[in-house]
Design a protein around this motif. Structure first.
Motif, PDB file in Angstrom:
ATOM      1  N   ASP B 610       0.904  -1.137   0.000  1.00 18.83           N
ATOM      2  CA  ASP B 610       0.000   0.000   0.000  1.00 18.83           C
ATOM      3  C   ASP B 610       0.940   1.183   0.000  1.00 18.83           C
ATOM      4  O   ASP B 610       1.583   1.456   1.000  1.00 18.83           O
ATOM      5  CB  ASP B 610      -0.845  -0.051   1.288  1.00 18.83           C
ATOM      6  N   PRO B 611       1.100   1.855  -1.115  1.00 21.08           N
ATOM      7  CA  PRO B 611       2.153   2.863  -1.225  1.00 21.08           C
ATOM      8  C   PRO B 611       2.101   3.850  -0.067  1.00 21.08           C
ATOM      9  O   PRO B 611       1.035   4.246   0.380  1.00 21.08           O
ATOM     10  CB  PRO B 611       1.847   3.549  -2.547  1.00 21.08           C
ATOM     11  N   ILE B 612       3.254   4.221   0.409  1.00 20.41           N
ATOM     12  CA  ILE B 612       3.341   5.180   1.503  1.00 20.41           C
ATOM     13  C   ILE B 612       3.460   6.572   0.910  1.00 20.41           C
ATOM     14  O   ILE B 612       4.261   6.806   0.002  1.00 20.41           O
ATOM     15  CB  ILE B 612       4.564   4.857   2.385  1.00 20.41           C
ATOM     16  N   ARG B 613       2.647   7.479   1.401  1.00 23.86           N
ATOM     17  CA  ARG B 613       2.726   8.867   0.936  1.00 23.86           C
ATOM     18  C   ARG B 613       3.471   9.680   1.999  1.00 23.86           C
ATOM     19  O   ARG B 613       3.151   9.594   3.176  1.00 23.86           O
ATOM     20  CB  ARG B 613       1.335   9.434   0.709  1.00 23.86           C
ATOM     21  N   ARG B 614       4.431  10.419   1.528  1.00 23.40           N
ATOM     22  CA  ARG B 614       5.204  11.265   2.421  1.00 23.40           C
ATOM     23  C   ARG B 614       5.106  12.694   1.934  1.00 23.40           C
ATOM     24  O   ARG B 614       5.105  12.945   0.724  1.00 23.40           O
ATOM     25  CB  ARG B 614       6.678  10.833   2.442  1.00 23.40           C
ATOM     26  N   THR B 615       5.090  13.622   2.849  1.00 24.40           N
ATOM     27  CA  THR B 615       4.998  15.024   2.443  1.00 24.40           C
ATOM     28  C   THR B 615       6.387  15.513   2.056  1.00 24.40           C
ATOM     29  O   THR B 615       7.393  14.888   2.409  1.00 24.40           O
ATOM     30  CB  THR B 615       4.453  15.910   3.583  1.00 24.40           C
ATOM     31  N   PRO B 616       6.454  16.662   1.357  1.00 24.15           N
ATOM     32  CA  PRO B 616       7.774  17.180   0.967  1.00 24.15           C
ATOM     33  C   PRO B 616       8.648  17.507   2.187  1.00 24.15           C
ATOM     34  O   PRO B 616       9.854  17.633   2.070  1.00 24.15           O
ATOM     35  CB  PRO B 616       7.444  18.450   0.179  1.00 24.15           C
ATOM     36  N   MET B 617       8.031  17.647   3.354  1.00 21.59           N
ATOM     37  CA  MET B 617       8.802  18.001   4.553  1.00 21.59           C
ATOM     38  C   MET B 617       9.195  16.769   5.358  1.00 21.59           C
ATOM     39  O   MET B 617       9.739  16.888   6.467  1.00 21.59           O
ATOM     40  CB  MET B 617       7.972  18.929   5.457  1.00 21.59           C
ATOM     41  N   HIS B 618       8.894  15.598   4.805  1.00 20.80           N
ATOM     42  CA  HIS B 618       9.069  14.373   5.585  1.00 20.80           C
ATOM     43  C   HIS B 618      10.496  14.224   6.113  1.00 20.80           C
ATOM     44  O   HIS B 618      10.713  13.849   7.269  1.00 20.80           O
ATOM     45  CB  HIS B 618       8.699  13.157   4.729  1.00 20.80           C
ATOM     46  N   SER B 619      11.452  14.536   5.247  1.00 17.71           N
ATOM     47  CA  SER B 619      12.849  14.320   5.662  1.00 17.71           C
ATOM     48  C   SER B 619      13.198  15.190   6.867  1.00 17.71           C
ATOM     49  O   SER B 619      13.930  14.773   7.756  1.00 17.71           O
ATOM     50  CB  SER B 619      13.794  14.635   4.492  1.00 17.71           C
ATOM     51  N   TRP B 620      12.613  16.387   6.892  1.00 17.71           N
ATOM     52  CA  TRP B 620      12.879  17.275   8.039  1.00 17.71           C
ATOM     53  C   TRP B 620      12.322  16.642   9.322  1.00 17.71           C
ATOM     54  O   TRP B 620      13.000  16.584  10.345  1.00 17.71           O
ATOM     55  CB  TRP B 620      12.243  18.647   7.796  1.00 17.71           C
ATOM     56  N   HIS B 621      11.088  16.142   9.213  1.00 21.48           N
ATOM     57  CA  HIS B 621      10.450  15.531  10.388  1.00 21.48           C
ATOM     58  C   HIS B 621      11.276  14.351  10.894  1.00 21.48           C
ATOM     59  O   HIS B 621      11.463  14.165  12.094  1.00 21.48           O
ATOM     60  CB  HIS B 621       9.031  15.041  10.060  1.00 21.48           C
TER      61      HIS B 621
END
Lengths: 417, 1000
Positions: B610-621
């Motif tokens: 089930d593909p995981i959706r990450r926001t553009p800020m995910h790496s920061w989090h």
């Protein structure tokens, strides 16, 4: 009473090479008239006839069945039995049923292999945890066994499960109903058929209903492929085709009919010891006594009366099974099939009088009717016999769609509708 | 001696490539081209398994997919495979296999005691016993479960991976025997795109096992030539080792291709199997036929096999399956096996023929070859425990129902039996095609097709080779024509045309005792179903064929009745005195042969499940150490623990900071639907409860969306972006469902509306800054947006430049504080976030996750759809009646007028304050007004949200309580295991009830 089944009767009959076993039920021609005709020879219909005869003294009863008895959803489901429903009304209904399950083998003198191996419902998201706990608390205050299990306990119950769920669907816990389990579905139909027959009920197979005779708003009989049969009352219990029969009687039901699939693997030695349901990924699994993994899939996205489902549903279900149980990827599907489920907007059944006097409907069990079989038939018999809803059946009347008193069990119903 | 039973020459094995393998721990050798079955026979191993119920010794009984006895476990550990048919396993170097369902060993199996007590175990015995005491069933069941099952599931995760592929074909041909090859040739020559699939590794089907000639050369040569021609045609895709297993609606065909099971060194980077999902314009079924066994007393001993299998072992694998054989047949065709065996040096003790007048071309040839033919005879008994040793043969009465003379004993170690042939109609039947009983063949053949398919060759009941080839060509031509190609009719190859008829149809061979009184007449070998079992079922009233099947389990083994179903029908027909055609058949269900779960899953497992959706800020989090929560498909920061903090501490800190100074939330995951078109306002008016026609560009409005049943299904704000242009926000988890809901209405109910919906969720990234210092921070980062409260009031949006990039700033609030949601193009999301974090440092800007978001909104009494609501909550229940317009219609409005919707005792939305301020109620806790000492208790509601609030300095909760809107100030109780928590019902708004901070 029929010859009793036991190890002694088996041994005795072994001496005569099993040539003297009596028929489990007769196959009579229909009489001209019955006090009650039950349409539908599945589990629910047979139980209804059984209790009409046993508890209400109405023995002039026919069960008429289009095909072979137990051939509809009774013989097509994944045999899960539990009562841990959320709303009081549903809990009362399914718990009533579960209590009857617990004594069914003895009552029928027919081993229905009711196996209280425990039913686990997994919670994979925080929201599921919340809903699951809500249900567990409700069950507890309703006096129904239901408990929260932490992931480590889940692992003890299901050693082969992957708790991490690849981080995507981790097992956050679940609810456990120890009294839940499985039963041998065909045996339920056969056991009740045999018991009803012993009480004088005529079971008539290969007899399709073609219409109802209705005079002055009251049903007077059914027209069938074996001729007209008069009846003072008619109870309709035809999962998958309730809407069709309601049309024949001149009214409509708020029901969608859709194919629901199930499948089994090749048999292997025991490796799944309880029933495990995972609603979030839609993967339900148990292992039959024969060793097959029994897997419940979802409903098709469109309405249909076809008793087979579409391919993508199987793909989704088996992907979910592979994900939760990575070691089952090498197992092989041996057979898949489908049945038609009648689903109400609130995922609860209809057990009700109808606009036609003397005509009663028991339908709309959606994807979860098997577990209700004995309770449903029991209260439906009472409803038919007394021409008013049994107290447990009251909330499940057709009226609720007008009043809005819906019993929305989507959160507790196994399969997403 | 190694391969003692291997013939010196012939066969399609490669004698230059010996292959070592083990079976039940013993080392053996076979050749490349062998199956495990043929290799075992070449080594004289006949005993390979035990039966399911009685644990009777069983041998290899067929040479293909119909095998019921020779089930094996192949490989060990994570790569082990259960329940494989030895006749289908291609031999490879190092293969290790063992028998299933026997303990402690195949030779000495304790389970065989069942066989001694078998009279106690007739069909359905378990329905009649194990009932006393009723409470003893779990114990009985444990015992039964241990005894049941065949092989073993692996205990470790599957090391392999699987593929799926779509394909389209003008003509799909299932089966590459003579009919299938002919059909593929005909279709391919027309230019059609052809897919030809066959379950075996070599094309040719029956041509590989027989000695028939085509166009004057060996059939296998003709097959090889056909394959060469097909391979040279770029429109043809040949799939060997690929079983067509499923036939679904609209000519959707499923194929399982085996890619590496047959390899000794399995490549790590290639899939093990591939599932093909084929849409075919036309389908030609050329799936052949399966020989029927004969039902006679103790017909299951190792060494008793199908005549066609014996013939295959001799011709295709150059194996002598015995030294001294008895042929037992009811038809002429089986004599081919006797002749071929004799030619291979096997002594033919006799041919026992059920036909009173044993006639036919091959029968005559056998006589001419000196084989003794015992016409009008049957095998009345067999002897030999782990291998058949002798058979008793006796003449039959004229009606074939009893013996009519002295039995004669024949010594043998092989019985080759033939009861005729069953066309493999599985796929035709799966496609919903009808079947017809053919009295001449005494079996079911395809009747009317329902989908675009045609059967050719043996699966169509056609048996002479010339006819089979002709029918194959004709089917291929017709299929190509139906697919729109012009066809030139090709000349048909020359071949013999012998059929297996004449035959005599006798379903049950009598023995010296009535059926059930001595010995066992097996019908279903794997499930140990005998003729007596079938008769018992009928006697007891299980007369429908489905009942017979389910009561006796005939046809329900891993072979799914390939050799037993028609025989079972024959026995039932005879016992009931009802013609077979009136009995009907049980439904043929997919798959044709078992299909790996993993192949069904394909690549949709692991990260792709089930593909995981990450926001553009995910790496920061992630760098900030956030814990994540799964919301729909999204990963959302749940909370940001600092060193030493748990969730509680982090959330308390975050909540406080957001109220006192400044918090920042990644709000990217909210669903966004762009709505355009002249009827957009009208559309919004219909799908939301409130009015939308007055909303001006630049303004934002909150909307409640109901289902048809009047229940809240979603909520969110919608901005008017311009004339006839709106941007709808949905809940993060509900975006797809809402879009589907809206599209369904647009497409089915209101096709007259000109409205166009586009999902733009992933086009934007959103940072919500909330708290008293939000405006100051925003002002620092923009030059062209006037942030003055009068110029930029609550519930409006402005466009401009923030942090140097284009932004659409919405002044809305889910925290209850002054808040701006800054939307930028998704690729600028991380830049925006970092800029805000840097600039906000002086305000102690604090990132907060979903948990704090929940606390803040709950303090303010804001609902979360799916948490405060569960599909049974109306706007009235939420105290949001004012949002339901009385001036217009909307989805769900009619349902709201139902009497129960007005019931004052419905569950309604309230706040709860536990008496003990340190108490945090459990979410999901049920509430009562009267506590009892034990259940049942009347429940009046439940806790939907519950938190410890640092801002309130206490625990608080939101709940749905019956009649709650009018119960503020009253007590309710949460009876928990071990304690009862008393609470007071309150308004759900705990913070800033007048909304001053919101509008500041």
């Amino acid at each position: 009473m029929k010859a009793r089944y036991s190890i002694f009767s088996l041994a005795r009959n072994a001496l005569s090479s099993h040539e003297n076993w009596p028929q489990a039920w007769r196959s009579p021609e229909p009489k001209k008239e019955y006090d009650v005709v039950i349409v539908g020879g599945g589990g629910h219909g047979l139980v209804t006839a059984y209790y009409l005869a046993k508890e209400h003294g109405i023995t002039n009863v026919a069960v008429i069945e289009k095909g072979w008895l137990g051939g509809g959803n009774t013989g097509r489901n994944t045999t899960i039995v539990r009562s841990n429903y959320m709303w009081d009304e549903s809990a009362a209904l399914y718990e009533h049923s579960l209590k009857l399950w617990e004594n069914m083998t003895k009552e029928l003198n027919f081993n229905v292999m009711f196996s209280q191996r425990g039913v686990l419902n997994l919670a994979h998201t925080l929201n599921e945890v919340r809903i699951t706990k809500r249900r567990i608390h409700a069950n507890r205050l309703n006096g129904i066994d239901s408990e929260w299990v932490e992931p480590e306990q889940v692992k003890e119950w299901v050693p082969i499960i992957d708790l991490r769920g690849n981080g995507r669907y981790p097992v956050l816990g679940g609810s456990l109903q120890r009294r839940g389990g499985t039963a041998r579905h065909d045996a339920v139909a056969w056991g009740y058929a045999r018991a009803a027959d012993a009480l004088g009920v005529d079971i008539i197979q290969q007899c399709a209903v073609e219409g109802f005779d209705i005079e002055d708003g009251r049903v007077t009989g059914v027209r069938t492929s074996k001729g007209a049969i008069k009846a003072k009352k008619v109870g309709v219990v035809v999962a998958g085709h309730a809407g069709v029969l309601a049309n024949m009687a001149g009214f409509k039901l708020p029901i969608n009919s859709r194919p629901l699939q199930a499948l089994v693997s090749e048999p292997v030695k025991p490796c799944v010891h309880c029933v495990v349901m995972a609603g979030a990924v839609h993967a339900y699994i148990s292992q039959s006594d024969k060793g097959e993994l029994v897997i419940g899939a979802g409903t098709d996205a469109y309405n249909s009366y076809a008793q087979w489902g579409s391919n993508p549903v199987t793909e989704d279900t088996l992907a979910a099974i592979c994900e939760l149980y990575p070691l089952f990827r090498r197992m092989r599907m041996m057979r898949q099939w489908g049945g038609v489920v009648d689903t109400c907007p609130d995922a609860s059944p209809i057990i009700s009088t109808t606009p036609v006097k003397g005509l009663y409907f028991n339908c709309g069990w959606g994807t979860g009717g098997f577990k209700a079989t004995p309770g449903s038939g029991h209260i439906f018999a009472d409803t038919v016999a007394n021409d008013r809803p049994h107290p447990i059946a009251e909330p499940f009347s057709l009226e609720r769609f007008k009043t809005g008193f819906l019993i929305d069990e989507h959160a507790a119903a196994g399969v997403a509708h | 001696m190694a391969q003692r039973y291997r013939l010196d020459k012939g066969g399609r094995i490669d004698r230059d490539r010996p292959v070592d393998f083990t079976f039940n721990g013993r080392a053996y050798q076979g050749y490349a081209g062998d199956t495990l079955g043929s290799a075992l026979l070449a080594n004289g191993v006949h005993l390979v398994g035990r039966s399911f119920k009685y644990h009777r010794p069983r041998g290899i009984f067929s040479a293909g997919a119909e095998e019921a006895n020779a089930l094996v476990q192949v490989g060990e550990g994570a790569a082990t495979l259960a329940d494989l048919k030895a006749t289908q396993v291609e031999l490879y170097e190092g293969l290790s296999a063992r028998s299933v369902n026997c303990y402690p060993s195949l030779d000495f199996d304790i389970g065989e005691v069942n066989s001694l007590a078998s009279k106690l175990f007739p069909a359905g015995f378990y329905y009649k016993t194990f009932m006393w005491p009723q409470a003893g069933w779990p114990m009985y069941e444990r015992f039964i479960r241990k005894a049941a099952g065949l092989g073993e599931a692996p205990l470790e995760p599957d090391p392999d991976f699987y593929d799926k592929r779509y394909a389209h074909a003008d003509v799909l041909v299932a089966g590459a025997g003579p009919a299938g090859l002919a059909a593929a040739l005909a279709a391919a020559r027309s230019g059609a795109r052809v897919i030809l699939a066959d379950e075996q590794h070599e094309l040719g089907g029956s041509l590989l096992s027989g000695r028939d000639e085509v166009d004057g050369k060996p059939g296998s040569d003709w097959a090889a030539e056909a394959e060469r021609e097909l391979r040279a045609n770029e429109n043809v895709r040949i799939l060997p080792r690929s079983v067509v297993f499923g036939y679904y609606d609209h000519n959707w065909i499923d194929i399982l291709e085996n890619l590496s099971d047959h390899l000794a060194n399995k490549p790590a980077d290639a899939p093990r199997q591939r599932m093909w999902k084929v849409r075919a314009n036309q389908v030609v079924l050329a799936t052949g036929a399966i020989e029927r066994p004969l039902v006679f007393r103790d017909n299951d001993r190792p060494g008793i096999m199908l005549a066609s299998a014996a013939r295959s072992y001799v011709n295709r694998w150059a194996v002598r399956p015995g030294e001294s054989a008895v042929l037992f047949t009811n038809n002429d065709g089986a004599y081919a096996a006797a002749l071929d065996m004799k030619a291979a040096g096997i002594k033919i003790a006799a041919a026992v023929d059920l036909r009173a007048e044993a006639e036919g071309e091959l029968t005559q040839a056998a006589r001419d070859a000196g084989i003794e033919v015992l016409a009008g005879h049957g095998i009345a008994a067999t002897e030999g425990h782990k291998r058949v040793r002798r058979v008793k043969v006796a003449p039959l009465s004229a009606d074939g129902r009893s013996l009519a003379g002295e039995a004669r004993t024949l010594n043998c170690d092989l019985v080759a039996m033939s009861g005729g042939w069953n066309p493999t109609v599985h796929l035709h039947s799966q496609s919903r095609g009808k079947l017809r009983f053919d009295a001449e063949l005494a079996t079911f053949v395809p009747d009317r097709a329902v989908q675009a398919e045609r059967s050719a060759g043996a699966c169509n009941g056609t048996f002479g080779l010339a006819d089979v080839l002709g029918e194959g060509f004709a089917a291929g031509e017709a299929a190509a024509e139906a697919a729109g190609f012009s066809v030139e009719k090709a000349p048909r190859p020359q071949a013999g045309n012998g059929k297996f008829l004449p035959a005599r149809w006798l379903w049950l061979t009598p023995s010296s005792k009535p059926v059930g009184h001595g010995g066992k007449h097996f019908v279903d070998f794997q499930n140990d179903v005998t003729a007596a079992d079938l008769q018992l079922a009928l006697r007891e009233g299980y007369t429908s064929v489905e009942h017979v099947k389910r009561y006796t389990t005939t046809g329900m083994g891993t072979d799914q009745g390939k050799t037993s179903n028609v025989n079972a029908l024959g026995v039932v027909s005879e016992f009931r005195g009802v013609p077979i055609e009136e009995l009907g058949v049980t439904t043929f269900r997919p798959p044709y042969t078992p299909v790996t779960f993993g192949a069904w899953g394909g690549r949709d497992v692991g990260d792709l499940f089930d593909p995981i959706r990450r926001t553009p800020m995910h790496s920061w989090h992630a760098r900030a150490g956030a814990e994540f929560e799964n919301v729909g498909m999204w990963k959302r920061p749940w909370y940001y623990p600092k060193a030493g903090e748990g969730m509680h501490e982090a959330v308390q800190r975050e909540s406080k900071a957001a109220r006192e100074s400044l918090g920042i939330l990644d709000a990217t995951t909210l669903g966004r639907i762009d709505i355009q078109g002249p009827d957009s306002a009208e559309f919004l008016n219909r799908v939301y409860t409130n009015g939308w026609k007055t909303l001006k560009p630049g303004a934002i409005r909150y909307g409640l969306m109901l289902g048809e049943d009047g229940m809240v299904m979603d909520d969110g704000v919608t901005a008017c972006l311009g004339e006839n242009h709106y941007l709808m926000h949905t809940t993060s988890g509900g975006a797809a469902e809402v879009l589907a809901h809206l599209e369904e209405y647009l497409q089915t109910e209101w096709p007259e509306l000109q409205v166009y919906l586009t999902t733009v969720t992933e086009q934007y990234a959103t940072a919500a800054i909330a708290g008293p210092n939000a405006r100051k921070l925003l002002a620092e980062l923009t030059d062209d947006i006037d942030v003055d409260p009068d110029a930029f009031p609550f519930m409006s949006w402005r466009e401009g430049t923030v942090a140097g990039v284009w932004a659409r700033v919405m002044r809305i609030s889910f925290s209850g504080d002054l808040s701006f949601e800054i939307n930028v193009e998704a690729h600028n999301g991380l830049h925006l976030w970092q800029t805000l974090m840097n600039a906000g440092e002086k305000y102690n800007i604090t990132p907060y996750g979903t948990e704090t978001m929940h606390v803040l909104r709950a303090e303010k009494g804001f609902i979360i759809v799916g948490q405060e609501t569960d599909g049974t909550v109306t706007p009235v229940d939420l105290g949001m009646e004012k949002l339901c317009s009385t001036k217009k219609d909307f989805i769900g409005k009619r349902s709201l007028s139902r009497p129960d919707m007005q019931d004052p005792n419905r569950k309604q939305f309230v706040g709860l304050l536990p008496d003990d301020p340190n108490e945090v109620l459990e979410e999901g806790a049920q509430l009562v007004e009267t506590v009892k000492s034990q259940p049942p208790m009347d429940m009046v509601g439940h806790v939907t949200s519950s938190y410890m609030s640092p801002n309130l300095g206490r625990g608080f909760a939101l709940a749905l309580v019956k009649g709650g809107l009018h119960k503020h100030g009253q007590k309710v109780y949460a009876p928990m295991p071990g304690k009862t928590i008393a609470c007071t019902v309150t308004s759900p708004v705990f913070f800033d009830p007048e909304g001053e901070r919101l509008r500041a």
